[in-house]
Design an enzyme around this catalytic site. Structure first.
Site, PDB file in Angstrom:
ATOM      1  N   GLY A 143       0.921  -0.966   0.089  1.00 28.95           N
ATOM      2  CA  GLY A 143       0.048  -0.033   0.024  1.00 28.95           C
ATOM      3  C   GLY A 143       0.842   1.278  -0.069  1.00 28.95           C
TER       4      GLY A 143
ATOM      5  N   ALA B 256     -10.693  15.272 -31.631  1.00 30.86           N
ATOM      6  CA  ALA B 256      -9.220  15.434 -31.250  1.00 30.86           C
ATOM      7  C   ALA B 256      -9.019  17.133 -31.595  1.00 30.86           C
ATOM      8  CB  ALA B 256      -8.107  14.566 -31.878  1.00 30.86           C
TER       9      ALA B 256
END
Ligand code: HXC
Length: 516
Positions: free
Chosen positions: A172, A407
């Site tokens: 973690g 785009a």
């Protein structure tokens, strides 16, 4: 105790504290080619500028014999100092103490430095070299990580946060760096993974080395988790000093402006030859980048990942700008999932820290294909649109050649929020390329013609002339101007200067719900 005895005890404790896990472990650290936690701090900070916090902290836990393994400082060095004369807060984990593992008090020191960095409005740097959660301290360690993640999250967008991985960063522990703005790794020294090779072998039977699984190359080329890769710790730390000199200390400040001895009206006639005559022949967008910005100022971010889009910082007349540029050399510059993620996160960094950005556009569209569709290109592409529309910093686009479809909107549309869009005479703005368009709207004419190929060529030419030339978009006001490539540097500066004082408000809300 006499004053002399007290002084002697202080000196003894101080010497012990400075030795961390002891001389043998320091030697072992050096033998692995690694600097110690304190050597890293000394290398990074301006001379004699470091002030330590909570220096004599020790472990409180007594489980599993921890009361007999007390180390002053508890395996991490934290505090504040200066880089290039500017204040930062930092933590540096000490692998010589219990493998740099993170227990309650170790975490306490880091989160104090984090919160103080936020209070002071200064960048926070964490140097990670740790075996992860200190196993003996159990949930106290998990609680410590949670505090650090929370402080990372609350600081996000308030102060720049940099994570320098100089050893193991496992389990973690990886999530704190992942929440921060930029991650740095060194070949053969840094390793990041949720589970290491042993667990992978046990669970899936797969054999892989630490380096191949979670080394610097794996994370810069493949996962995209890491932004910068180096071949030595020293090179990495020197680079961090340089990067910080481009950034403001916090979200209320503007980035530092440098003296600029590169004339802003320097002509760039070489750009007249940037575009090859054959449109299928790729060129390197970095030639444009290196031509127009202040000489030697470009710093590329995530250069090995999603190379179809180039992002980074540069200086224009001494001002920091964030750059996003399509790269025709890679995958014909098409936008895919990875490029969208890469660019969107970068735009958000720039916007958080008042860094104007510029986009260089030559893009045929979003990448078609089942893999992209099923991988969620809709959601990922939307991130870029969201990030641009949300950003309130000055936004300038230069259309170099193609700007097609969705785009076009993401990279250059004023309606989405670009303040100023300019174009080269060769720019093409359209819903799609001429060939694709001719195949759709002139399909019947082409099919019915005696010579379908000749008819197709004719229709493509017609389409280019009537729809794609930049004067059509300029006629609608979608392009502010068409510029001479030889004047690109000055034109970009003038465009930026127009908007340097820009203020734009957004409706009050808790936060938007960005497509993640
Ligand atoms: C306590 C640890 C430790 C840990 C290492 N040490 N990791 N002590 N807790 N997590 C100690 C070792 O016991 C050893 O002490 C010393 O540090 C040096 O470690 P070595 O193993 O000798 O070093 P090396 O061979 O270089 O290997 C480094 C390593 C390995 C790859 C990091 O130590 C390792 O795999 N450690 C465990 C990693 C791990 O599973 N961490 C927990 C992840 S789970 P002595 O005194 O014997 O020399 C996690 C959950 C967090 O982090 C969740 C947060 C949300």
């Amino acid at each position: 105790m006499s004053n002399q005895d007290a002084y002697n005890r202080f000196k003894e404790m101080q010497a012990k504290m400075l030795l961390g896990g002891g001389e043998d472990r320091i030697t072992a650290q050096h033998e692995r080619g690694k600097l110690t936690a304190r050597e890293r701090i000394n290398y990074l900070l301006d001379e004699n500028s470091f002030t330590e916090q909570e220096t004599f902290v020790t472990v409180r836990s007594t489980d599993f014999g921890m009361d007999k393994k007390k180390f002053l400082g508890d395996g991490v060095v934290t505090g504040s100092g200066k880089i290039g004369g500017r204040q930062v807060f930092l933590s540096s984990q000490d692998f010589t103490v219990l493998g740099g593992s993170l227990g309650e008090m170790h975490a306490e020191r880091i989160s104090t430095a984090q919160l103080d960095a936020m209070k002071n409005g200064t960048p926070f740097l964490q140097i990670n070299d740790s075996g992860g959660a200190r196993i003996q301290e159990g949930t106290l360690s998990l609680d410590g990580y949670a505090k650090i993640f929370r402080a990372n999250t609350l600081s996000s967008g308030v102060i720049p946060q940099l994570s320098v991985i100089l050893g193991p960063c496992a389990g973690g522990a990886v999530y704190s760096p992942a929440i921060t703005d930029f991650i740095f790794m060194v070949d053969q020294v840094s390793h990041m993974y949720i589970t290491g090779p042993d667990v992978i072998r046990a669970v899936t039977g797969e054999e892989i080395s630490h380096e191949d699984l979670g080394g610097a190359k794996a994370h810069t080329f493949k996962s995209g988790n890491v932004h910068f890769r180096f071949s030595s710790e020293e090179e990495c730390l020197v680079f961090i000093q340089r990067l910080l000199s481009y950034l403001p200390a916090n979200n209320k400040e503007l980035p530092p402006v440098w003296e600029c001895d590169d004339p802003i009206d320097r002509a760039t006639p070489e750009l007249l030859d940037l575009l090859p005559d054959n449109p299928r022949k790729p060129y390197d967008i970095k030639d444009l980048i290196n031509s127009v910005f202040d000489v030697g100022s470009f710093i590329e971010v995530q250069k090995d990942y999603a190379q179809n889009i180039v992002i980074g910082f540069a200086k224009l007349n001494g001002h920091t700008i964030g750059l996003m540029a399509n790269q025709p050399k890679v995958m014909a510059a098409v936008l895919d999932i990875n490029a969208s993620d890469k660019a969107a996160r970068f735009v958000r960094f720039c916007d958080s820290f008042n860094i104007p950005f510029i986009s260089f556009v030559d893009v045929p569209g979003f990448l078609p294909g089942t893999g992209q569709e099923h991988g969620g290109i809709i959601r990922h592409g939307a991130k870029l649109l969201f990030a641009i529309a949300e950003a309130t910093v000055p936004k300038i686009a230069l259309i170099v050649k193609k700007s097609y479809g969705g785009a076009y909107i993401a990279m250059s549309s004023k309606a989405l929020g670009y303040d100023r869009t300019i174009a080269y005479p060769s720019a093409e703005v359209a819903v799609m390329g001429a060939e694709g368009a001719a195949n759709v709207i002139f399909r019947r004419d082409i099919k019915a013609a005696d010579d379908p190929e000749a008819m197709k060529a004719l229709k493509i030419g017609e389409f280019k002339e009537t729809v794609m030339n930049p004067f059509i978009a300029a006629g609608f006001g979608y392009l502010d101007d068409i510029i001479d490539p030889a004047e690109t540097r000055l034109e970009l500066w003038k465009s930026l200067e127009m908007y340097l004082n820009k203020k734009e408000d957004r409706p009050k809300k808790k936060h938007g719900n960005m497509p993640l």
